[in-house]
Design a protein around this motif. Structure first.
Motif, PDB file in Angstrom:
ATOM      1  N   TYR A  17     -11.293  -7.095 -10.014  1.00 48.36           N
ATOM      2  CA  TYR A  17      -9.835  -7.937 -10.558  1.00 48.36           C
ATOM      3  C   TYR A  17      -9.638  -7.160 -12.000  1.00 48.36           C
ATOM      4  O   TYR A  17     -10.336  -7.002 -12.784  1.00 48.36           O
ATOM      5  CB  TYR A  17      -9.638  -9.074 -10.551  1.00 48.36           C
ATOM      6  N   HIS A  18      -8.386  -6.632 -12.144  1.00 54.05           N
ATOM      7  CA  HIS A  18      -7.851  -6.429 -13.377  1.00 54.05           C
ATOM      8  C   HIS A  18      -6.235  -6.418 -13.529  1.00 54.05           C
ATOM      9  O   HIS A  18      -5.724  -6.273 -12.308  1.00 54.05           O
ATOM     10  CB  HIS A  18      -8.376  -5.098 -14.036  1.00 54.05           C
ATOM     11  N   TYR A  62     -17.375   5.736   3.399  1.00 56.58           N
ATOM     12  CA  TYR A  62     -17.064   4.686   2.301  1.00 56.58           C
ATOM     13  C   TYR A  62     -15.883   5.164   1.684  1.00 56.58           C
ATOM     14  O   TYR A  62     -15.536   6.268   1.250  1.00 56.58           O
ATOM     15  CB  TYR A  62     -18.462   4.909   1.224  1.00 56.58           C
ATOM     16  N   TYR A  63     -15.239   4.097   1.572  1.00 54.63           N
ATOM     17  CA  TYR A  63     -13.818   4.062   0.994  1.00 54.63           C
ATOM     18  C   TYR A  63     -13.616   2.990  -0.237  1.00 54.63           C
ATOM     19  O   TYR A  63     -14.247   2.019  -0.249  1.00 54.63           O
ATOM     20  CB  TYR A  63     -12.661   3.778   2.069  1.00 54.63           C
ATOM     21  N   GLU A  64     -12.624   3.387  -1.143  1.00 54.17           N
ATOM     22  CA  GLU A  64     -12.275   2.408  -2.318  1.00 54.17           C
ATOM     23  C   GLU A  64     -10.631   2.098  -1.996  1.00 54.17           C
ATOM     24  O   GLU A  64      -9.942   2.832  -1.872  1.00 54.17           O
ATOM     25  CB  GLU A  64     -12.568   3.097  -3.516  1.00 54.17           C
ATOM     26  N   LEU A  65     -10.714   0.776  -1.752  1.00 57.76           N
ATOM     27  CA  LEU A  65      -9.327   0.294  -1.596  1.00 57.76           C
ATOM     28  C   LEU A  65      -8.723  -0.214  -2.775  1.00 57.76           C
ATOM     29  O   LEU A  65      -9.692  -1.315  -3.303  1.00 57.76           O
ATOM     30  CB  LEU A  65      -9.286  -0.755  -0.452  1.00 57.76           C
ATOM     31  N   SER A  66      -7.631  -0.063  -3.269  1.00 60.80           N
ATOM     32  CA  SER A  66      -7.057  -0.795  -4.462  1.00 60.80           C
ATOM     33  C   SER A  66      -5.874  -1.364  -3.869  1.00 60.80           C
ATOM     34  O   SER A  66      -4.922  -0.373  -3.474  1.00 60.80           O
ATOM     35  CB  SER A  66      -6.699   0.276  -5.651  1.00 60.80           C
ATOM     36  N   VAL A  67      -5.464  -2.720  -4.197  1.00 63.71           N
ATOM     37  CA  VAL A  67      -4.366  -3.379  -3.763  1.00 63.71           C
ATOM     38  C   VAL A  67      -3.798  -3.908  -4.841  1.00 63.71           C
ATOM     39  O   VAL A  67      -4.316  -4.589  -5.834  1.00 63.71           O
ATOM     40  CB  VAL A  67      -4.574  -4.397  -2.754  1.00 63.71           C
ATOM     41  N   ALA A  68      -2.482  -3.655  -5.080  1.00 64.99           N
ATOM     42  CA  ALA A  68      -1.646  -4.157  -6.334  1.00 64.99           C
ATOM     43  C   ALA A  68      -0.416  -5.111  -5.776  1.00 64.99           C
ATOM     44  O   ALA A  68       0.288  -4.658  -4.768  1.00 64.99           O
ATOM     45  CB  ALA A  68      -1.196  -3.110  -7.383  1.00 64.99           C
ATOM     46  N   THR A  69      -0.252  -6.329  -6.436  1.00 69.63           N
ATOM     47  CA  THR A  69       0.628  -7.095  -6.293  1.00 69.63           C
ATOM     48  C   THR A  69       1.631  -7.434  -7.651  1.00 69.63           C
ATOM     49  O   THR A  69       0.784  -7.786  -8.344  1.00 69.63           O
ATOM     50  CB  THR A  69       0.306  -8.356  -5.549  1.00 69.63           C
ATOM     51  N   PRO A  70       2.841  -7.403  -7.621  1.00 72.25           N
ATOM     52  CA  PRO A  70       3.425  -7.910  -8.746  1.00 72.25           C
ATOM     53  C   PRO A  70       3.101  -9.229  -9.292  1.00 72.25           C
ATOM     54  O   PRO A  70       2.980 -10.270  -8.332  1.00 72.25           O
ATOM     55  CB  PRO A  70       5.059  -7.886  -8.460  1.00 72.25           C
ATOM     56  N   SER A  71       2.717  -9.421 -10.535  1.00 74.25           N
ATOM     57  CA  SER A  71       2.136 -10.836 -10.929  1.00 74.25           C
ATOM     58  C   SER A  71       3.483 -11.229 -12.019  1.00 74.25           C
ATOM     59  O   SER A  71       4.529 -10.926 -11.667  1.00 74.25           O
ATOM     60  CB  SER A  71       0.933 -10.523 -12.015  1.00 74.25           C
ATOM     61  N   PRO A  96       4.034  -5.848 -14.646  1.00 74.61           N
ATOM     62  CA  PRO A  96       2.660  -6.339 -14.714  1.00 74.61           C
ATOM     63  C   PRO A  96       2.132  -6.379 -13.260  1.00 74.61           C
ATOM     64  O   PRO A  96       3.065  -7.307 -12.443  1.00 74.61           O
ATOM     65  CB  PRO A  96       2.891  -7.413 -15.477  1.00 74.61           C
ATOM     66  N   ALA A  97       1.131  -6.193 -12.954  1.00 78.38           N
ATOM     67  CA  ALA A  97       0.679  -6.659 -11.617  1.00 78.38           C
ATOM     68  C   ALA A  97      -1.058  -6.857 -11.547  1.00 78.38           C
ATOM     69  O   ALA A  97      -1.631  -6.488 -12.718  1.00 78.38           O
ATOM     70  CB  ALA A  97       0.878  -5.357 -10.692  1.00 78.38           C
ATOM     71  N   ARG A  98      -1.202  -7.503 -10.619  1.00 81.13           N
ATOM     72  CA  ARG A  98      -2.794  -8.110 -10.524  1.00 81.13           C
ATOM     73  C   ARG A  98      -3.493  -7.002  -9.521  1.00 81.13           C
ATOM     74  O   ARG A  98      -2.635  -6.886  -8.399  1.00 81.13           O
ATOM     75  CB  ARG A  98      -2.959  -9.315 -10.046  1.00 81.13           C
ATOM     76  N   VAL A  99      -4.276  -6.380  -9.715  1.00 83.39           N
ATOM     77  CA  VAL A  99      -4.962  -5.323  -8.877  1.00 83.39           C
ATOM     78  C   VAL A  99      -6.337  -5.821  -8.493  1.00 83.39           C
ATOM     79  O   VAL A  99      -7.303  -6.259  -9.347  1.00 83.39           O
ATOM     80  CB  VAL A  99      -5.029  -4.001  -9.651  1.00 83.39           C
ATOM     81  N   ILE A 100      -6.711  -5.623  -7.171  1.00 82.38           N
ATOM     82  CA  ILE A 100      -8.006  -5.803  -6.705  1.00 82.38           C
ATOM     83  C   ILE A 100      -8.582  -4.633  -6.140  1.00 82.38           C
ATOM     84  O   ILE A 100      -7.795  -3.581  -5.539  1.00 82.38           O
ATOM     85  CB  ILE A 100      -8.006  -7.020  -5.608  1.00 82.38           C
ATOM     86  N   THR A 101     -10.017  -4.091  -6.387  1.00 80.10           N
ATOM     87  CA  THR A 101     -10.399  -2.914  -5.976  1.00 80.10           C
ATOM     88  C   THR A 101     -11.798  -3.363  -5.118  1.00 80.10           C
ATOM     89  O   THR A 101     -12.350  -4.095  -5.617  1.00 80.10           O
ATOM     90  CB  THR A 101     -10.851  -2.080  -7.220  1.00 80.10           C
ATOM     91  N   GLU A 143      -4.563 -20.567 -12.977  1.00 80.40           N
ATOM     92  CA  GLU A 143      -4.065 -21.198 -11.617  1.00 80.40           C
ATOM     93  C   GLU A 143      -3.366 -20.169 -10.797  1.00 80.40           C
ATOM     94  O   GLU A 143      -3.538 -19.880  -9.762  1.00 80.40           O
ATOM     95  CB  GLU A 143      -3.521 -22.416 -11.869  1.00 80.40           C
ATOM     96  N   ILE A 144      -2.545 -19.390 -11.723  1.00 87.02           N
ATOM     97  CA  ILE A 144      -1.683 -18.246 -11.147  1.00 87.02           C
ATOM     98  C   ILE A 144      -2.393 -17.229 -10.757  1.00 87.02           C
ATOM     99  O   ILE A 144      -2.376 -16.833  -9.696  1.00 87.02           O
ATOM    100  CB  ILE A 144      -0.609 -17.842 -11.888  1.00 87.02           C
ATOM    101  N   ARG A 145      -3.403 -17.005 -11.439  1.00 86.75           N
ATOM    102  CA  ARG A 145      -4.390 -15.549 -11.253  1.00 86.75           C
ATOM    103  C   ARG A 145      -5.247 -16.188  -9.951  1.00 86.75           C
ATOM    104  O   ARG A 145      -5.259 -15.202  -8.771  1.00 86.75           O
ATOM    105  CB  ARG A 145      -5.342 -15.431 -12.336  1.00 86.75           C
ATOM    106  N   ASP A 146      -5.615 -17.386  -9.832  1.00 81.24           N
ATOM    107  CA  ASP A 146      -6.391 -17.580  -8.603  1.00 81.24           C
ATOM    108  C   ASP A 146      -5.568 -17.494  -7.369  1.00 81.24           C
ATOM    109  O   ASP A 146      -5.984 -17.221  -6.369  1.00 81.24           O
ATOM    110  CB  ASP A 146      -6.909 -19.202  -8.885  1.00 81.24           C
TER     111      ASP A 146
END
Length: 424
Positions: free
Chosen positions: A88-89, A118-127, A103-108, A33-36
């Protein structure tokens, strides 16, 4: 193990397994649930950055009040087409605002502009710290388990003892029951059908057992009593025949053997009659009896009778030892216990009779241990001995049972030991 202890232990194990399963499911459900929630927030933030990037607007700075960090790099078309839209990772990232790694949750994700770049975006937020969450869940589960266990056991104990009270009343009634002593009727009011049936069945079984026992005792007593007269007549006639001088030596020897066998039958009959009287509680009068004096008298008289066996008896007695018991039964008990030494010991062995710590002890040497389960049974004899009816120790056991005395047999270091505990 008592019934409630068995129920409590099994209930504790079942509750522990249930709580462990619940904790595991709760932990993984919470993590999911937290990950969602974090993934939804990352997708929104990613959309914001892509929108501003494509519109040529200023991108959010690291000091915009959030702990989110992002990076954008240019990639070629072939790489971009090989990647999925969102990946996600979890990883450890450095948070400049906190100056620490968390620890963080990262979306790419991959996106392109109007010029086909073309660009690759990586966003990280503290988990969240999984170890901290696991420890917290474990601590609360243990606390909840202990609380539930105490509440459950308390309720179970209350319900158990309230509903099982008729069973404990029956057990107490059975503990107080002694064969041969007519028991009081079962007073065990209950509304439980099963316990009502158990009350009736148990009362019926005990009454039937008492009736059969009474018939058996009466039969033995009547038979023994009726046999006294014919046995006495036969004995007198055999003695009269032995006085006949015209008998040959062979005839006299046969009559002597008959008389010897008849004497054993008379002793056996008298002993059975005595056992019947004891079982019928006909020796109800008791008084303060000096057991030490009775033992001394028995040792002296039996030593004279069996002097030919050369058995040395060591006597270790206090000057007096008073016991509340029927005097006749006390004399029979001590006489049979001590006679057992003289009859069943090998010639010239040493024996000992003592009173120690409220116990009458009779010891004699022996070659092998006797059968402790059957030694006090009627007519049990490990070996046939002249002058023995096989009822001596049965008489001792009956007297001890009639007077609530503890009788024990043991075989230690090549020595038979009989104990009668008068201290209870």
């Amino acid at each position: 193990m008592r019934l409630f202890s068995r129920i409590a232990s099994r209930l504790a194990v079942a509750l522990m397994l249930l709580m462990t399963l619940w904790a595991a499911l709760f932990y993984f459900a919470m993590v999911d649930e937290i990950r969602d929630e974090v993934d939804d927030a990352l997708e929104d933030y990613t959309s914001l950055i892509i929108t501003r990037k494509l519109a040529g607007q200023e991108l959010p700075s690291s000091g915009d009040g959030s702990n989110n960090t992002f990076s954008i790099r240019t990639v070629d078309e072939q790489y971009a087409r090989q990647q999925s839209r969102y990946r996600y990772h979890d990883e450890l990232v450095f948070i400049p605002e906190k100056n620490e790694t968390e620890p963080a949750r990262v979306i790419t994700t991959i996106f392109s502009d109007a010029d086909g770049n073309y660009y690759e975006l990586s966003v990280a937020t503290p988990s969240f710290e999984k170890d901290d969450l696991f420890n917290a869940v474990l601590m609360w589960v243990v606390a909840l388990y202990v609380l539930l266990l105490l509440i459950t056991l308390g309720i179970t104990m209350l319900i158990f003892y309230r509903n099982m009270r008729p069973l404990y009343i029956l057990l107490e009634w059975l503990d107080s029951y002694r064969p041969g002593c007519k028991p009081a009727p079962i007073v065990n009011p209950t509304s439980v059908t099963e316990f009502q049936r158990l009350n009736v069945a148990l009362q019926r079984a005990i009454d039937s057992s008492e009736e059969l026992l009474e018939r058996q005792v009466q039969f033995i007593g009547n038979a023994s009593h009726e046999l006294q007269t014919p046995l006495a007549i036969i004995g007198n006639r055999v003695e009269w025949l032995l006085e006949d001088s015209s008998l040959s030596d062979e005839q006299a020897m046969e009559l002597y053997k008959i008389n010897k066998t008849l004497s054993r039958a008379v002793r056996l009959n008298k002993t059975l009659l005595l056992l019947t009287k004891i079982d019928n509680n006909q020796f109800i009068e008791t008084s303060q009896v000096d057991i030490a004096a009775i033992v001394t008298e028995s040792v002296e008289s039996l030593s004279e009778i069996y002097a030919s066996r050369n058995i040395s008896v060591e006597v270790d007695l206090p000057e007096h030892y008073m016991v509340q018991i029927n005097e006749s039964l006390a004399a029979i008990l001590t006489s049979n216990l001590i006679k057992n030494i003289f009859v069943h010991s090998q010639p010239e062995v040493k024996a000992r009779v003592a009173i120690e710590e409220g116990k009458l002890i009779a010891e004699n040497g022996g070659m092998q241990e006797l059968d402790g389960e059957h030694i006090f049974d009627r007519f049990y004899q490990a070996s046939q001995r002249e002058g023995s009816t096989g009822l001596g120790l049965a008489l001792v056991a009956a007297i001890c049972r009639n007077n609530n005395l503890v009788l024990k047999y043991s075989f230690v270091a090549g020595c038979h030991r009989f104990e009668v505990d008068f201290s209870h």
